[in-house]
Design an enzyme around this catalytic site. Sequence first.
Site, PDB file in Angstrom:
ATOM      1  N   LYS A   1       1.067  -1.099  -0.178  1.00 30.87           N
ATOM      2  CA  LYS A   1      -0.134   0.411   0.063  1.00 30.87           C
ATOM      3  C   LYS A   1       1.404   0.835   0.152  1.00 30.87           C
ATOM      4  CE  LYS A   1      -4.515   0.920   0.884  1.00 30.87           C
ATOM      5  NZ  LYS A   1      -5.756   0.359   0.055  1.00 30.87           N
TER       6      LYS A   1
ATOM      7  N   GLY B   1     -19.723   7.305   5.911  1.00 31.17           N
ATOM      8  CA  GLY B   1     -19.045   7.182   4.742  1.00 31.17           C
ATOM      9  C   GLY B   1     -19.675   7.330   3.303  1.00 31.17           C
TER      10      GLY B   1
HETATM   11  P1  NAD Z   1     -13.853   8.171  -0.838  1.00 35.00           P
HETATM   12  O1  NAD Z   1     -12.296   8.616   0.052  1.00 35.00           O
HETATM   13  O2  NAD Z   1     -14.271   8.379  -2.295  1.00 35.00           O
HETATM   14  O3  NAD Z   1     -15.133   8.179   0.464  1.00 35.00           O
HETATM   15  C1  NAD Z   1     -14.632   8.600   1.871  1.00 35.00           C
HETATM   16  C2  NAD Z   1     -16.533   9.392   2.022  1.00 35.00           C
HETATM   17  O4  NAD Z   1     -15.753   8.808   3.903  1.00 35.00           O
HETATM   18  C3  NAD Z   1     -16.073  10.232   1.835  1.00 35.00           C
HETATM   19  O5  NAD Z   1     -17.267  10.954   1.234  1.00 35.00           O
HETATM   20  C4  NAD Z   1     -15.850  11.354   3.370  1.00 35.00           C
HETATM   21  O6  NAD Z   1     -16.045  12.824   3.183  1.00 35.00           O
HETATM   22  C5  NAD Z   1     -16.846  10.474   4.318  1.00 35.00           C
HETATM   23  N1  NAD Z   1     -15.344  10.620   5.560  1.00 35.00           N
HETATM   24  C6  NAD Z   1     -14.126  11.001   5.627  1.00 35.00           C
HETATM   25  N2  NAD Z   1     -14.349  11.420   7.483  1.00 35.00           N
HETATM   26  C7  NAD Z   1     -15.762  10.897   7.858  1.00 35.00           C
HETATM   27  C8  NAD Z   1     -16.086  10.846   9.367  1.00 35.00           C
HETATM   28  N3  NAD Z   1     -15.901  10.846  10.344  1.00 35.00           N
HETATM   29  N4  NAD Z   1     -17.430  10.749   8.884  1.00 35.00           N
HETATM   30  C9  NAD Z   1     -18.404   9.658   8.537  1.00 35.00           C
HETATM   31  N5  NAD Z   1     -17.612  10.265   6.983  1.00 35.00           N
HETATM   32  C10 NAD Z   1     -16.916  10.486   6.997  1.00 35.00           C
HETATM   33  O7  NAD Z   1     -13.369   6.280  -0.403  1.00 35.00           O
HETATM   34  P2  NAD Z   1     -13.917   5.284  -0.605  1.00 35.00           P
HETATM   35  O8  NAD Z   1     -13.013   4.474  -2.074  1.00 35.00           O
HETATM   36  O9  NAD Z   1     -15.055   5.217  -1.148  1.00 35.00           O
HETATM   37  O10 NAD Z   1     -13.250   4.470   0.254  1.00 35.00           O
HETATM   38  C11 NAD Z   1     -13.618   4.282   1.802  1.00 35.00           C
HETATM   39  C12 NAD Z   1     -13.341   2.741   2.639  1.00 35.00           C
HETATM   40  O11 NAD Z   1     -13.470   2.220   1.673  1.00 35.00           O
HETATM   41  C13 NAD Z   1     -11.647   3.381   2.989  1.00 35.00           C
HETATM   42  O12 NAD Z   1     -11.835   3.325   3.864  1.00 35.00           O
HETATM   43  C14 NAD Z   1     -11.676   2.834   1.740  1.00 35.00           C
HETATM   44  O13 NAD Z   1     -10.312   2.709   2.225  1.00 35.00           O
HETATM   45  C15 NAD Z   1     -11.764   1.658   1.753  1.00 35.00           C
HETATM   46  N6  NAD Z   1     -11.840   0.756   0.227  1.00 35.00           N
HETATM   47  C16 NAD Z   1     -12.152   1.074  -0.806  1.00 35.00           C
HETATM   48  C17 NAD Z   1     -12.131   0.198  -2.199  1.00 35.00           C
HETATM   49  C18 NAD Z   1     -12.134   0.836  -3.313  1.00 35.00           C
HETATM   50  O14 NAD Z   1     -12.797   0.599  -4.275  1.00 35.00           O
HETATM   51  N7  NAD Z   1     -12.788   2.465  -2.978  1.00 35.00           N
HETATM   52  C19 NAD Z   1     -11.487  -0.903  -2.022  1.00 35.00           C
HETATM   53  C20 NAD Z   1     -11.410  -1.513  -0.520  1.00 35.00           C
HETATM   54  C21 NAD Z   1     -11.688  -0.747   0.977  1.00 35.00           C
END
Ligand code: NAD
Length: 347
Positions: A80, A177
């Site tokens: 990562k 989120g």
């Molecule tokens: P993203 O940045 O698009 O979305 C994250 C969201 O969380 C944003 O809308 C942000 O405003 C919100 N947020 C941040 N702090 C917050 C809080 N304290 N309370 C409520 N909301 C809050 O990210 P993503 O790609 O949607 O990923 C979300 C999670 O899933 C992360 O932990 C990421 O590591 C994990 N993940 C993502 C993927 C992927 O394909 N994108 C794959 C595996 C895991």
Amino acid sequence: MTVFSQAEFDNHEQVVFAHDEATGLRAIIAVHNTNCGPAVGGCRFWNYASDEEALVDVLRLSKGMTYKNALAGLNFGGGKAVIIGDPKKLKSEALFRAFGKKLNNLNGTYYSAEDVNITTADIMHAYKETDYVVGLEGKSGNPAPFTAYGTYLGIKAAVKHKLNTDSLDGLTFAIQGLGSVGMYLCERLYNENAKLIVSDINQASIDKAVSDFGAVAVGLNDIYSVDADVYVPCALGATINDQTIPQLKVKIVAGCANNQLAEPRHGFDLKERGILYAPDYAINAGGIINIFFEQDPEGYSSDKANKKVEEIYDTLLEIFTRAEKEDKPTHEIADILAQEIIKNGGK
Ligand code: NAD
């Protein structure tokens, strides 16, 4: 700062601190384990409070990728990267190109991709300098819809195991989120007549979930204590902790966020409270599975990727059933299954 002796280090093969003065790039690239293949895992752009916090985050995320890739049956190791700083201020084509050049120095030991605050467009900038990026436009593209699909199927498996039903109709989901994954997930749950309670730091995302999916918005700290069937963490990690566990009224925790348990002992606490936990790296593997098919010699096919993502349902049912039989927390069973695969080099 201690590195080798901290718990998160966990025998990492390599950790690289990368800096580029001209673009302001400050990144940490962590390669946890390559037993099963080259390390693959996304890059996160975050305004960490300190370098120590960034290091702990990347080490935890990198180890999670080793386990995630192994359990999903992919011939990938785990790694990562994090880029430190405010993405709103620092993001530029030059910065991602500089990041791409840094990846070249690793000679294919690690392949990067999208994670929080990194889009496919950003990765395409890095791709101008390096072949060691995946999740590309015109190939597998944005992993988020696939992560959402896998998470949705994992939620169905958890609901089946805990509530003995195949239907989400009328169940209430507390979604934290509404980002790339969270919003797609809302749509899937809404299409099955689920009720949604949501929180986000971004008002525009809340407004969208309220207007498109009839969601009810609550404050950032209220999401843990709402009356709901499932808590769905889709923001950052460590939201299952000493403060939040006593507040939970749900029967299930199942979401896409990485590293949901602040510490492994919190998995025991959830079990103690009778809350079924869908281990994060098992339920959120959809995106990396999709990326895996980018290297298919017959060419990328989303149908093939989706078929593999659907295995997440069975993997989770296996974890839940075995955990119940052995009276162990689900995160421990997932670890045992993944460690076995890693030890055998992916076989
Ligand atoms: P993203 O940045 O698009 O979305 C994250 C969201 O969380 C944003 O809308 C942000 O405003 C919100 N947020 C941040 N702090 C917050 C809080 N304290 N309370 C409520 N909301 C809050 O990210 P993503 O790609 O949607 O990923 C979300 C999670 O899933 C992360 O932990 C990421 O590591 C994990 N993940 C993502 C993927 C992927 O394909 N994108 C794959 C595996 C895991």
